[in-house]
Structure formats: structure tokens, C-alpha cells
Design an enzyme around this catalytic site. Structure first.
Site, short mmCIF file in Angstrom:
data_model
loop_
_atom_site.label_atom_id
_atom_site.label_comp_id
_atom_site.label_asym_id
_atom_site.label_seq_id
_atom_site.Cartn_x
_atom_site.Cartn_y
_atom_site.Cartn_z
N PRO A 11 0.78 -1.22 0.00
CA PRO A 11 0.00 0.00 0.00
C PRO A 11 0.82 1.28 0.00
O PRO A 11 1.86 1.37 0.64
CB PRO A 11 -0.82 -0.10 1.30
CG PRO A 11 -0.11 -1.11 2.13
CD PRO A 11 0.53 -2.06 1.18
N TYR A 24 11.11 8.65 1.07
CA TYR A 24 11.03 7.61 0.03
C TYR A 24 11.70 8.00 -1.28
O TYR A 24 11.75 7.19 -2.21
CB TYR A 24 9.55 7.25 -0.20
CG TYR A 24 8.90 6.66 1.03
CD1 TYR A 24 9.24 5.37 1.46
CD2 TYR A 24 7.99 7.38 1.79
CE1 TYR A 24 8.67 4.82 2.60
CE2 TYR A 24 7.41 6.84 2.93
CZ TYR A 24 7.76 5.57 3.33
OH TYR A 24 7.20 5.01 4.45
N ASN A 75 8.06 -5.73 -1.31
CA ASN A 75 8.03 -4.61 -0.38
C ASN A 75 6.60 -4.54 0.14
O ASN A 75 5.72 -3.99 -0.53
CB ASN A 75 8.42 -3.29 -1.05
CG ASN A 75 8.42 -2.14 -0.05
OD1 ASN A 75 7.92 -2.27 1.06
ND2 ASN A 75 8.99 -1.02 -0.45
N ASP A 88 2.18 -15.97 6.41
CA ASP A 88 1.70 -17.34 6.16
C ASP A 88 1.69 -17.65 4.67
O ASP A 88 2.07 -18.75 4.25
CB ASP A 88 0.29 -17.52 6.74
CG ASP A 88 0.30 -17.61 8.27
OD1 ASP A 88 1.39 -17.72 8.86
OD2 ASP A 88 -0.80 -17.56 8.86
N GLU A 99 12.88 -9.60 0.96
CA GLU A 99 12.08 -8.46 1.44
C GLU A 99 12.87 -7.17 1.20
O GLU A 99 14.08 -7.13 1.50
CB GLU A 99 11.83 -8.67 2.94
CG GLU A 99 11.06 -7.59 3.63
CD GLU A 99 10.95 -7.85 5.14
OE1 GLU A 99 11.30 -8.97 5.61
OE2 GLU A 99 10.55 -6.92 5.87
N SER A 103 13.20 2.70 2.66
CA SER A 103 13.77 3.41 3.81
C SER A 103 14.41 2.40 4.77
O SER A 103 14.12 1.20 4.70
CB SER A 103 12.68 4.20 4.53
OG SER A 103 11.71 3.33 5.07
#
Ligand code: DHK
Length: 159
Positions: A11, A24, A75, A88, A99, A103
């Protein structure tokens, strides 16, 4: 045919470029997609690059990746810090997961220091902006070569 890696974005990442640029950066999500595609092409991978603001959609895409992708770069944005459902789903794929955060989440508010997703990840890259995605693509190529999913190429970059 080149193996495909799924690059997922959670999001608010659709707002990159205009969203809190001091944190960012000015790079847009489309710029990051182009960066991932060109880096992937150099190491013999194809990229399926997606963004959604919805947790359940991410879960559906991760489940689908079990048959359509060789690895996942994610991300999860704010869901990093809240989502057992993403953990999960990622754990259930048995695919290599990297991952990424633009930042450095460890230099920010305490609630951002914990990631539910990291338990399912081979590695975590944070704090390097868009470069983190390019590094993740290269690292994924290395993992897939080790697993025998990706043939060795002339351009093996840094891995
Ligand atoms: C992006 C977000 O939207 C935040 O919710 C995370 C992450 C950090 C990033 O740095 O890419 O806390």
C-alpha cells in the site's frame, strides 16, 4: 524461456515520487519497475511487477506465484509491520523470498522496527532506496542459480 520473478509492492507505494520524498525519494514506482526489468534481463530473468493497496490481493498473488514464479521480491510497505496473513502466504509458497524496503525501517519509528514478513525471507534489504530492488533482483538470480532454476549467464553481475 526466462524464469519469472514476482516483484510485489504494497500500500501507498503507487504514490512514490510524490509521497514524503524526504523518506522515500523522488523515484516513481514506474522507474523502479523499469530498473527491475532491465536488471532482470541482464541476468536472464523476467519480471512480473505489481502493486496493490489491498492485503488480500497480495495474499492471492503470493498464492498464485506457487505455480507462476521462481521467486518473490516483496516490499509489503505498511503490511510489513502488521500482517501474519502475508507471512503465512509467503511461508506456504516454498519459493525464495527477498524483502525490500526503500527506507531504513530501523532508523524510523519503533513500530516499523519489527517485520512479520522477515521470518519467511531469505534476506532483507532496507535503506538503499530504489537500488535495493536492483540488488534484490541480482541476489534472487544468485539464489536461483544455486537452486539450479536459472542457468549461469555471462553477466553474473555481483553475485
Ligand atoms: C514503505 C512503507 O510504506 C512503510 O509503511 C514501511 C516501507 C517502510 C519502505 O521503506 O519501503 O514502514
Amino acid at each position: 524461456m526466462a524464469p519469472t520473478i514476482l516483484v510485489l509492492n504494497g500500500p501507498n507505494l503507487n504514490l512514490l515520487g510524490s509521497r514524503e520524498p524526504a523518506i522515500y525519494g523522488h523515484t516513481t514506482l514506474d522507474d523502479i519497475r523499469c530498473l527491475c526489468e532491465s536488471r532482470a534481463a541482464g541476468v536472464g530473468l523476467a519480471v512480473d511487477f505489481r502493486q496493490t493497496n489491498h492485503e488480500g490481493v497480495l495474499v492471492d498473488w503470493i498464492q498464485d506465484a506457487r505455480i507462476s514464479a521462481a521467486g518473490i521480491i516483496i516490499n509489503p510497505a505498511a503490511y510489513t509491520h502488521t500482517s501474519v496473513a502475508l507471512l503465512d502466504a509467503l511461508s506456504a509458497t516454498a519459493l525464495p523470498v527477498i524483502e525490500v524496503h526503500l527506507s531504513n525501517i530501523h532508523r524510523r519509528e519503533p513500530f516499523r522496527h519489527h517485520s512479520y514478513v522477515s521470518t519467511a525471507a531469505v534476506g532483507v534489504i532496507c535503506g538503499l532506496g530504489a537500488t535495493g530492488y536492483a540488488l534484490a533482483v541480482e541476489a534472487m538470480a544468485g539464489l536461483l542459480r544455486q537452486a539450479g532454476t536459472l542457468a549461469a549467464t555471462k553477466d553474473q553481475s555481483h553475485v
